[in-house]
Design an enzyme around this catalytic site. Structure first.
Site, PDB file in Angstrom:
ATOM      1  N   HIS A  39      11.024 -24.455  15.577  1.00 37.45           N
ATOM      2  CA  HIS A  39      10.808 -23.127  16.154  1.00 37.45           C
ATOM      3  C   HIS A  39       9.361 -22.671  15.979  1.00 37.45           C
ATOM      4  O   HIS A  39       8.768 -22.093  16.874  1.00 37.45           O
ATOM      5  CB  HIS A  39      11.759 -22.102  15.523  1.00 37.45           C
ATOM      6  CG  HIS A  39      13.035 -21.966  16.271  1.00 37.45           C
ATOM      7  ND1 HIS A  39      14.056 -22.870  16.131  1.00 37.45           N
ATOM      8  CD2 HIS A  39      13.447 -21.061  17.199  1.00 37.45           C
ATOM      9  CE1 HIS A  39      15.048 -22.509  16.932  1.00 37.45           C
ATOM     10  NE2 HIS A  39      14.704 -21.418  17.586  1.00 37.45           N
ATOM     11  N   LYS A 104      24.987 -19.661  12.865  1.00 39.14           N
ATOM     12  CA  LYS A 104      25.964 -18.932  12.061  1.00 39.14           C
ATOM     13  C   LYS A 104      25.252 -17.751  11.408  1.00 39.14           C
ATOM     14  O   LYS A 104      24.069 -17.847  11.066  1.00 39.14           O
ATOM     15  CB  LYS A 104      26.615 -19.842  11.016  1.00 39.14           C
ATOM     16  CG  LYS A 104      25.664 -20.323   9.933  1.00 39.14           C
ATOM     17  CD  LYS A 104      26.403 -21.116   8.881  1.00 39.14           C
ATOM     18  CE  LYS A 104      25.461 -21.656   7.817  1.00 39.14           C
ATOM     19  NZ  LYS A 104      25.129 -20.688   6.772  1.00 39.14           N
TER      20      LYS A 104
END
Lengths: 185, 287
Positions: A39, A104
């Protein structure tokens, strides 16, 4: 499983508008893996106005760092990692056309707002159900940042990958509503 | 007096290597029982489905010898070494690290350790392990391996309360820790609580508390009652499996305590996820 929605990638706005929190869905098609280190690199590229290593429009990013594949298997165990570590990067990728993320745990306000703005959703897969989730992965190929090992970007071909919609484009949050419903204190 | 016993380093390497794989592939029966009970007890349909997935996941992991979770953790190793045990042809810690190295390679387990926490370069073999050694009377060597994942470890907390904070302060700190953690440690969780000792020892007690089999209570009735009270308060939070809402947030709360300074009340909470990977081997004299 009753009332399961079947999603095919890439996702269109037509797919997205119909999704609501708590919906159970299975995904088939291509999804891309990326976590912390990848990222950082992707957002560095967008900041410099450079091309990303894959066309992100309509795509899904899965936050995962799989365990190594045994010989003859496409992938090792591959459950989701905690999404909030990616919150700082996600809005910039949504701006480039990313339609969904899988992970999550809760997302930040900034990400929830960016999802509303760019018509994107957040899916959760069951954390720790990593051997089960690996069954849905038919092919896996590293497409960028191989040197990052488990953190490299992979292109996964998935079949009926099970998720639940945790944030829809209407600003609803399953984490908030779910907990409010069952809290006894 | 116990007889002196020699244990070869090669045997330690082999056993530790096996423990790493066994723990990551084969979920213990006590955890499976707790997951099955939770499936029955849970009322939220989404959370119930999570429990069904976790039970199925354990079955697939066992059958395919795949890790339960892709985060196969840092190797935390507890050693109880009898004072009459001598390790031959090598050193205890070297042997444990070699066992971890071999187990993580052979088992296709993920290597998740960086050598320097600030430079963050992966060591490539999941070493070094974190090793806690206790010297005890006797002539046996007990090695307990625990795979500690990053997600739940990151949500653990420690505090130095004052004696005036007392039992209520301790309980509030534990509940607050779980509340802050929300979905991040992959509930259903197991909560290890260390009370007393000193700053360092409270954290160790909290980790040790996780080693106790699920479904067992503390020997001291007051502490057992405290465990039950905290478990109920945690489950009343409604966080539920995966934090999506439900009645079962924690499978168990285990407390360990130790004497402490008149001025102090250290409290540590170590959260473990449902992929609770603990395995033990005993070498040497079993009598």
């Amino acid at each position: 499983m009753p009332n399961v929605i079947h999603l095919k990638t890439p996702l269109s706005d037509g797919d997205i508008v119909n999704l609501k929190i708590g919906d159970r869905a299975v995904i088939s098609g291509i999804i891309y893996t990326a976590r912390d280190a990848a990222h950082k690199r992707l957002v560095e590229l967008t900041d410099k106005g450079k091309e990303l290593p894959f066309d992100i429009r309509g795509q899904i990013i899965y936050y995962v760092g799989p365990s190594p594949a045994r010989p003859g298997k496409p992938i090792g165990s591959c459950g989701p990692t905690t999404s909030c570590r990616m919150d700082v990067y996600t809005p910039k990728l949504l701006e480039k056309g990313l339609k969904a993320t899988i992970g999550k745990g809760n997302r930040s306000e900034n990400v929830v707002e960016a999802m509303k703005k760019h018509k994107a959703v957040y899916f959760v897969a069951t954390g720790g159900a990593a051997a089960l989730l690996a069954k849905s992965v038919k092919k896996a190929e590293v497409i960028a940042y191989e040197e990052l090992g488990a953190e490299a970007i992979m292109r996964l071909e998935v079949e009926n990958f099970p998720i639940v919609v945790a944030n829809d484009i209407y600003g609803n949050d399953l984490y908030k509503e779910g907990v409010d419903k069952y809290r006894k204190e | 007096m116990a007889t002196r016993i020699r244990i070869n380093a090669a045997e330690i390497i082999e056993k530790v290597s096996h423990l790493c794989m066994d723990a990551n592939f084969n979920l213990n029966e006590d955890v499976l029982d707790a997951l099955r009970d939770s499936y029955e007890a849970e009322v939220s349909p989404i959370a119930k489905e999570v429990f069904a997935e976790l039970i199925e996941n354990a079955k697939i992991a066992r059958e395919c010898q795949m890790p339960l979770c892709q985060d196969t953790g840092v190797a935390v190793v507890f050693v109880e070494m009898g004072e009459h045990v001598e390790v031959t042809d090598g050193h205890l810690c070297d042997a444990i690290n070699e066992g971890v190295r071999q187990g993580y390679k052979e088992g296709f387990l993920r290597k998740s350790i960086v050598s320097n926490p600030l430079n963050r370069v992966n060591t490539g073999d999941n070493t070094p392990a974190i090793i806690h050694t206790e010297i005890l009377p006797g002539n046996r060597l007990k090695i307990t391996f625990m795979a500690t994942g990053g997600g739940c470890e990151n949500m653990s907390r420690i505090a130095m309360l004052t004696p005036a904070d007392g039992k209520e302060g301790v309980m509030n700190f534990v509940i607050e820790t779980v509340k802050i953690a929300k979905a991040n440690p992959c509930p259903p969780i197991i909560v290890g609580v260390g009370i007393g000792g000193a700053f360092d020892y409270a954290a160790l007690l909290a980790k040790k508390a996780l080693l106790r089999p699920l479904g067992t209570k503390h020997n001291d009735p007051d502490t057992a009652f405290l465990e039950q009270e905290m478990l109920e308060r945690i489950n009343d939070l409604g966080i539920g499996a995966q934090g999506l809402g439900g009645w079962v947030t924690a499978l168990a709360v285990h407390v360990e305590w130790y004497s402490c300074h008149i001025a102090s009340l250290p409290i540590a909470v170590n959260i473990d996820c449902h992929a609770h990977r603990v395995k033990t081997v005993v070498l040497g004299n079993f009598q």
